[in-house]
Design a protein around this motif. Structure first.
Motif, short mmCIF file in Angstrom:
data_model
loop_
_atom_site.label_atom_id
_atom_site.label_comp_id
_atom_site.label_asym_id
_atom_site.label_seq_id
_atom_site.Cartn_x
_atom_site.Cartn_y
_atom_site.Cartn_z
N ARG A 10 36.21 50.23 33.85
CA ARG A 10 35.85 49.01 34.59
C ARG A 10 35.91 49.22 36.10
O ARG A 10 35.55 48.31 36.85
N ASP A 42 39.19 42.25 31.83
CA ASP A 42 37.81 41.84 32.14
C ASP A 42 37.79 40.76 33.22
O ASP A 42 36.94 40.79 34.13
N ALA A 43 38.70 39.81 33.12
CA ALA A 43 38.74 38.74 34.12
C ALA A 43 39.11 39.29 35.50
O ALA A 43 38.56 38.85 36.52
N TYR A 44 40.03 40.25 35.53
CA TYR A 44 40.42 40.85 36.80
C TYR A 44 39.31 41.69 37.43
O TYR A 44 39.31 41.93 38.65
N ALA A 45 38.37 42.16 36.62
CA ALA A 45 37.32 43.02 37.15
C ALA A 45 36.48 42.31 38.21
O ALA A 45 35.86 42.96 39.06
N ARG A 46 36.51 40.99 38.22
CA ARG A 46 35.74 40.25 39.24
C ARG A 46 36.26 40.52 40.65
O ARG A 46 35.53 40.37 41.63
N TRP A 47 37.52 40.95 40.75
CA TRP A 47 38.11 41.19 42.07
C TRP A 47 37.78 42.58 42.61
O TRP A 47 38.16 42.91 43.73
N THR A 105 34.77 43.63 43.30
CA THR A 105 33.59 43.59 44.17
C THR A 105 33.85 42.80 45.43
O THR A 105 34.78 42.00 45.48
#
Length: 277
Positions: free
Chosen positions: A26, A270-275, A277
């Motif tokens: 990720r 998966d939710a943390y992956a937004r941080w 970018t």
């Protein structure tokens, strides 16, 4: 600011190697796990966060072994301890274990080290609580001598090593990146300035206010403040927090994952992956 993750690994949660592979896929920068060799049932030492000690403290795997498994299935992600307890280990054997791990992972190991908080745990290892800081310092200095020198010895109050050969040496020279964890204070900052590469605070409370004192300690030893690494451990993220930590000058922020099985951890990852970018 780089974004990594941290988990209190146990034998019941997602395996460390599997989590490392998923985190790398990720795009996370790092993965950190803590150390406790055991938890004496007397429980005379209060839990550091107050209340009852969470169940995962009783079930921690050996971090170096777990991270070696993670190294075998990853290529890029940094793998670290947050934190290891070097005073609870034989310095000679521990130097070889850490160096071997750094070679297995190709120089990706981050050695987050601490003094320890569980008095009964350290006493079982022969470490008097009032001496834990001095012992940790000597152990780390002895490790660093063995890692960097062809012939290394050490003569201290707690650690004595006759001039010796020891290989393998770690890939990272003169030592794996070494960060000290603990609450802000002149003792911790003096140790960071003397023999470490940065600070690894747990949680962000008071960190910004403490950084000027750390900078003064580092520069008083003639070291370059810009070369220090600041890695914040155990953050539950939101946009305001992460913006604040970035502005504060944190190099890296490790987001807290639940100590849980795969089906509970991966949705959080998966939710943390937004941080990223």
């Amino acid at each position: 600011m780089k974004i990594g993750v941290t988990i209190h690994a146990t034998d019941l949660c997602i395996p460390v190697a599997e989590l490392a592979r998923e985190a790398e896929a990720r795009g996370f920068h790092s993965l950190y796990i803590p150390e406790h060799t055991h938890i004496p049932v007397s429980r005379r030492t209060p839990a550091p966060m107050g209340g009852e000690l969470p169940e995962e403290y009783k079930r921690s795997p050996d971090p170096l072994v777990a991270l070696a498994a993670a190294a075998a299935v990853t290529r890029r992600i940094l793998l670290g301890t947050a934190v290891a307890l070097p005073a609870q280990h034989d310095a000679i054997a521990y130097a070889k274990q850490v160096a071997t791990l750094d070679r297995i992972c190709g120089g990706r190991f981050v050695f987050g080290a601490g003094y320890g908080w569980n008095r009964e745990e350290m006493q079982n290892h022969g470490v008097a609580p009032q001496q834990r800081r001095a012992r940790t310092r000597e152990h780390l200095l002895a490790l660093q001598a063995l890692w960097a020198k062809e012939v290394a010895g050490f003569e201290g109050e707690f650690v004595r090593i006759a001039p010796s050969w020891q290989w393998p040496k770690p890939v990272q020279q003169p030592r794996p990146r070494t960060l000290l964890g603990g609450a802000a204070g002149p003792g911790l900052f003096a140790h960071i300035a003397e023999f470490a590469d940065g600070w690894m605070p747990i949680g962000g409370a008071g960190v910004a206010r403490a950084l000027p004192a750390l900078r003064r300690a580092v520069e008083s030893r003639g070291r370059d403040w810009r070369a220090m690494h600041l890695v914040l451990i155990g953050v539950l993220p939101d946009a305001a927090k992460l913006a604040h930590y970035r502005e504060t000058g944190m190099d890296e922020c490790a987001l807290r994952l639940p100590s849980a099985p795969r089906d509970q951890v991966l949705p959080v990852l998966d939710a943390y992956a937004r941080w990223l970018t």
